[in-house]
Design a protein around this motif. Structure first.
Motif, mmCIF file in Angstrom:
data_model
loop_
_atom_site.group_PDB
_atom_site.id
_atom_site.type_symbol
_atom_site.label_atom_id
_atom_site.label_comp_id
_atom_site.label_asym_id
_atom_site.label_seq_id
_atom_site.Cartn_x
_atom_site.Cartn_y
_atom_site.Cartn_z
ATOM 1 N N ALA A 38 -61.968 78.876 45.046
ATOM 2 C CA ALA A 38 -61.424 79.312 43.749
ATOM 3 C C ALA A 38 -59.922 79.108 43.711
ATOM 4 O O ALA A 38 -59.364 78.611 42.717
ATOM 5 C CB ALA A 38 -61.769 80.778 43.512
ATOM 6 N N SER A 39 -59.215 79.467 44.807
ATOM 7 C CA SER A 39 -57.759 79.305 44.791
ATOM 8 C C SER A 39 -57.383 77.825 44.788
ATOM 9 O O SER A 39 -56.381 77.439 44.189
ATOM 10 C CB SER A 39 -57.121 80.033 45.967
ATOM 11 N N ALA A 40 -58.239 76.992 45.444
ATOM 12 C CA ALA A 40 -57.947 75.561 45.439
ATOM 13 C C ALA A 40 -58.095 74.988 44.039
ATOM 14 O O ALA A 40 -57.284 74.154 43.607
ATOM 15 C CB ALA A 40 -58.880 74.832 46.402
ATOM 16 N N VAL A 41 -59.109 75.442 43.292
ATOM 17 C CA VAL A 41 -59.275 74.971 41.915
ATOM 18 C C VAL A 41 -58.114 75.453 41.057
ATOM 19 O O VAL A 41 -57.610 74.724 40.192
ATOM 20 C CB VAL A 41 -60.627 75.452 41.344
ATOM 21 N N GLY A 42 -57.639 76.681 41.330
ATOM 22 C CA GLY A 42 -56.495 77.179 40.582
ATOM 23 C C GLY A 42 -55.259 76.332 40.805
ATOM 24 O O GLY A 42 -54.461 76.114 39.901
ATOM 25 N N ARG A 43 -55.111 75.820 42.036
ATOM 26 C CA ARG A 43 -53.938 75.015 42.338
ATOM 27 C C ARG A 43 -54.081 73.603 41.796
ATOM 28 O O ARG A 43 -53.115 72.991 41.365
ATOM 29 C CB ARG A 43 -53.731 74.982 43.856
ATOM 30 N N ASN A 44 -55.333 73.063 41.846
ATOM 31 C CA ASN A 44 -55.533 71.661 41.455
ATOM 32 C C ASN A 44 -56.834 71.526 40.662
ATOM 33 O O ASN A 44 -57.864 71.155 41.219
ATOM 34 C CB ASN A 44 -55.589 70.805 42.732
ATOM 35 N N PRO A 45 -56.789 71.859 39.347
ATOM 36 C CA PRO A 45 -58.034 71.879 38.559
ATOM 37 C C PRO A 45 -58.681 70.502 38.436
ATOM 38 O O PRO A 45 -59.865 70.409 38.139
ATOM 39 C CB PRO A 45 -57.578 72.378 37.189
ATOM 40 N N GLY A 46 -57.926 69.431 38.703
ATOM 41 C CA GLY A 46 -58.504 68.099 38.562
ATOM 42 C C GLY A 46 -59.557 67.799 39.610
ATOM 43 O O GLY A 46 -60.473 67.023 39.374
ATOM 44 N N ALA A 47 -59.426 68.448 40.782
ATOM 45 C CA ALA A 47 -60.326 68.124 41.892
ATOM 46 C C ALA A 47 -61.529 69.055 41.934
ATOM 47 O O ALA A 47 -62.128 69.245 42.983
ATOM 48 C CB ALA A 47 -59.565 68.206 43.211
ATOM 49 N N GLN A 48 -61.884 69.616 40.755
ATOM 50 C CA GLN A 48 -62.897 70.681 40.747
ATOM 51 C C GLN A 48 -64.236 70.220 41.323
ATOM 52 O O GLN A 48 -64.860 70.929 42.109
ATOM 53 C CB GLN A 48 -63.089 71.173 39.325
ATOM 54 N N SER A 49 -64.674 69.008 40.958
ATOM 55 C CA SER A 49 -66.028 68.610 41.366
ATOM 56 C C SER A 49 -66.100 68.381 42.871
ATOM 57 O O SER A 49 -67.065 68.776 43.513
ATOM 58 C CB SER A 49 -66.446 67.361 40.608
ATOM 59 N N GLU A 50 -65.049 67.760 43.436
ATOM 60 C CA GLU A 50 -65.058 67.557 44.891
ATOM 61 C C GLU A 50 -65.012 68.892 45.631
ATOM 62 O O GLU A 50 -65.679 69.075 46.647
ATOM 63 C CB GLU A 50 -63.880 66.695 45.328
ATOM 64 N N ILE A 51 -64.192 69.819 45.115
ATOM 65 C CA ILE A 51 -64.090 71.128 45.778
ATOM 66 C C ILE A 51 -65.420 71.847 45.739
ATOM 67 O O ILE A 51 -65.850 72.447 46.719
ATOM 68 C CB ILE A 51 -62.983 71.975 45.102
ATOM 69 N N ARG A 52 -66.132 71.736 44.594
ATOM 70 C CA ARG A 52 -67.423 72.416 44.494
ATOM 71 C C ARG A 52 -68.409 71.834 45.505
ATOM 72 O O ARG A 52 -69.096 72.569 46.215
ATOM 73 C CB ARG A 52 -67.977 72.283 43.091
ATOM 74 N N THR A 53 -68.448 70.489 45.597
ATOM 75 C CA THR A 53 -69.357 69.858 46.560
ATOM 76 C C THR A 53 -69.062 70.308 47.982
ATOM 77 O O THR A 53 -69.957 70.688 48.738
ATOM 78 C CB THR A 53 -69.210 68.332 46.479
ATOM 79 N N MET A 54 -67.774 70.300 48.321
ATOM 80 C CA MET A 54 -67.390 70.667 49.680
ATOM 81 C C MET A 54 -67.698 72.122 49.970
ATOM 82 O O MET A 54 -68.180 72.467 51.055
ATOM 83 C CB MET A 54 -65.900 70.386 49.864
ATOM 84 N N MET A 55 -67.486 72.985 48.964
ATOM 85 C CA MET A 55 -67.767 74.414 49.154
ATOM 86 C C MET A 55 -69.254 74.623 49.394
ATOM 87 O O MET A 55 -69.647 75.348 50.320
ATOM 88 C CB MET A 55 -67.313 75.193 47.923
ATOM 89 N N LEU A 56 -70.106 73.975 48.575
ATOM 90 C CA LEU A 56 -71.543 74.165 48.748
ATOM 91 C C LEU A 56 -72.006 73.647 50.103
ATOM 92 O O LEU A 56 -72.824 74.281 50.773
ATOM 93 C CB LEU A 56 -72.302 73.457 47.626
#
Lengths: 84, 246
Positions: A38-56
């Motif tokens: 969540a904090s990573a998306v807050g810092r860089n909303p453009g990378a949301q899809s990659e962050i979600r994949t990596m988190m899952l």
């Protein structure tokens, strides 16, 4: 010493209950992963899809230790390896 | 009295593997179980789909429509997934990873069709993980020099002091065990949960278990499929390195 069947089954049930305490670890770990995502998306909303994949992916791997405890509980309850 | 059944709530709760047909194999008693039947149904679905896709692609149109679109989308997505995590070595692994992905995915979500998912049997997931294990070590010997492999095997200590090898061997053999147990335990826990809900709550479990199915069968199954393929690719590509033969 001679234990009867009911005693062994009761102790197996207690052991199964203790084994699923292993679920605490993955719970904390997955929560930490989700918080950091969540904090990573807050810092860089453009990378949301990659962050979600990596988190899952990370959460699914972290889940494994909890599932080992669950497996032990299933073995104790349904396969009953301690019965003579 | 069956206490194990009692602990799980009642005689209606049923999620075990059942033997259907027993035969003798060189003196051993061998069972044909429900897993075999379910895996055959899954395979028939996949073979039917594959034949239909083959027919469709054989007379492919310049402007794809309908079914051809779906087939192309599936192949492109799977190939893209392999591409992003394996880089230059990807084209050799398109076939295997794609096949395993589709097989595990359909197996996991076959719980929606009323089957007992084949992947909820350790006899199905362990061979899949053993294939991964074989591929890891085959590619290791194919792409690395024996000297590098020896240095890896005694890695924290210098190569002239090989007392760390047993520990490294354990970590090699932990890979297939953890891969197979992860998939198996996830699908098995989903199966048991739905069986308990249906067995214990009887008429009360009417419409709302659909949400349970969406989480346990669809979401969890898809995630675990992705994780299995992703870890397989990561392990293999870490052995391949930059892809130059020794």
């Amino acid at each position: 010493m001679d234990f009867n069947e009911n005693f062994i089954l009761g102790c197996s049930a207690i052991g199964a209950g203790l084994a699923v305490i292993a679920g605490i670890g993955p719970g904390v770990g997955q929560g930490i992963a989700a918080g950091h995502a969540a904090s990573a998306v807050g810092r860089n909303p453009g990378a949301q899809s990659e962050i979600r994949t990596m988190m899952l992916l990370g959460q699914a791997v972290a889940e494994t230790t909890g599932l080992y405890g669950l497996l032990i509980a299933f073995l104790l309850l349904f396969v009953k390896p301690l019965l003579p | 009295m069956e206490y194990g059944i009692l602990l799980s709530g009642g005689a209606d709760v049923d999620f075990m593997i059942h033997g259907i047909f027993q035969y003798s194999f060189f003196g051993h008693k061998v069972w044909i179980t429900t897993t075999h039947v379910c895996i055959l149904i899954v395979m028939m679905i996949l073979v039917g789909f594959a034949i239909a896709a083959n027919r469709c692609i054989a007379k492919a149109a310049q402007v794809p429509g309908g079914f051809q679109n779906v087939v192309e989308l599936i192949v492109e997505k799977l190939d893209g997934m392999v591409d992003t995590s394996m880089g230059k070595a990807a084209p050799k692994f398109y076939n295997y990873i794609g096949t395993v992905f589709i097989f595990i995915l359909v197996s996991n979500i076959s719980g929606l069709l009323g089957l007992r998912p084949p992947t909820a049997d350790y006899g199905v997931t362990l061979p899949l993980a053993l294939i991964t294990f074989t591929m890891i070590h085959f590619n290791k010997w194919k792409y690395q020099r024996p000297k590098t492999i020896w240095e890896d095997a005694c890695s924290p200590l210098p190569p002239w002091l090989p007392i760390w090898i047993p520990i490294n061997l354990i970590s090699w053999f932990a890979v297939p065990v953890s891969l197979s147990l992860r998939l198996f335990a996830n699908v098995l826990s989903g199966t048991i949960m739905t069986a308990l809900v249906y067995g214990l709550l009887k008429w009360f479990a009417t419409i709302w278990p659909a949400a349970l199915h969406i989480y346990l069968d669809l979401f969890s199954g898809a995630i675990q499929t992705y994780v299995f393929c992703m870890l397989t690719m990561t392990y293999i590509s870490s052995e391949i390195g930059d892809g130059t033969r020794r």
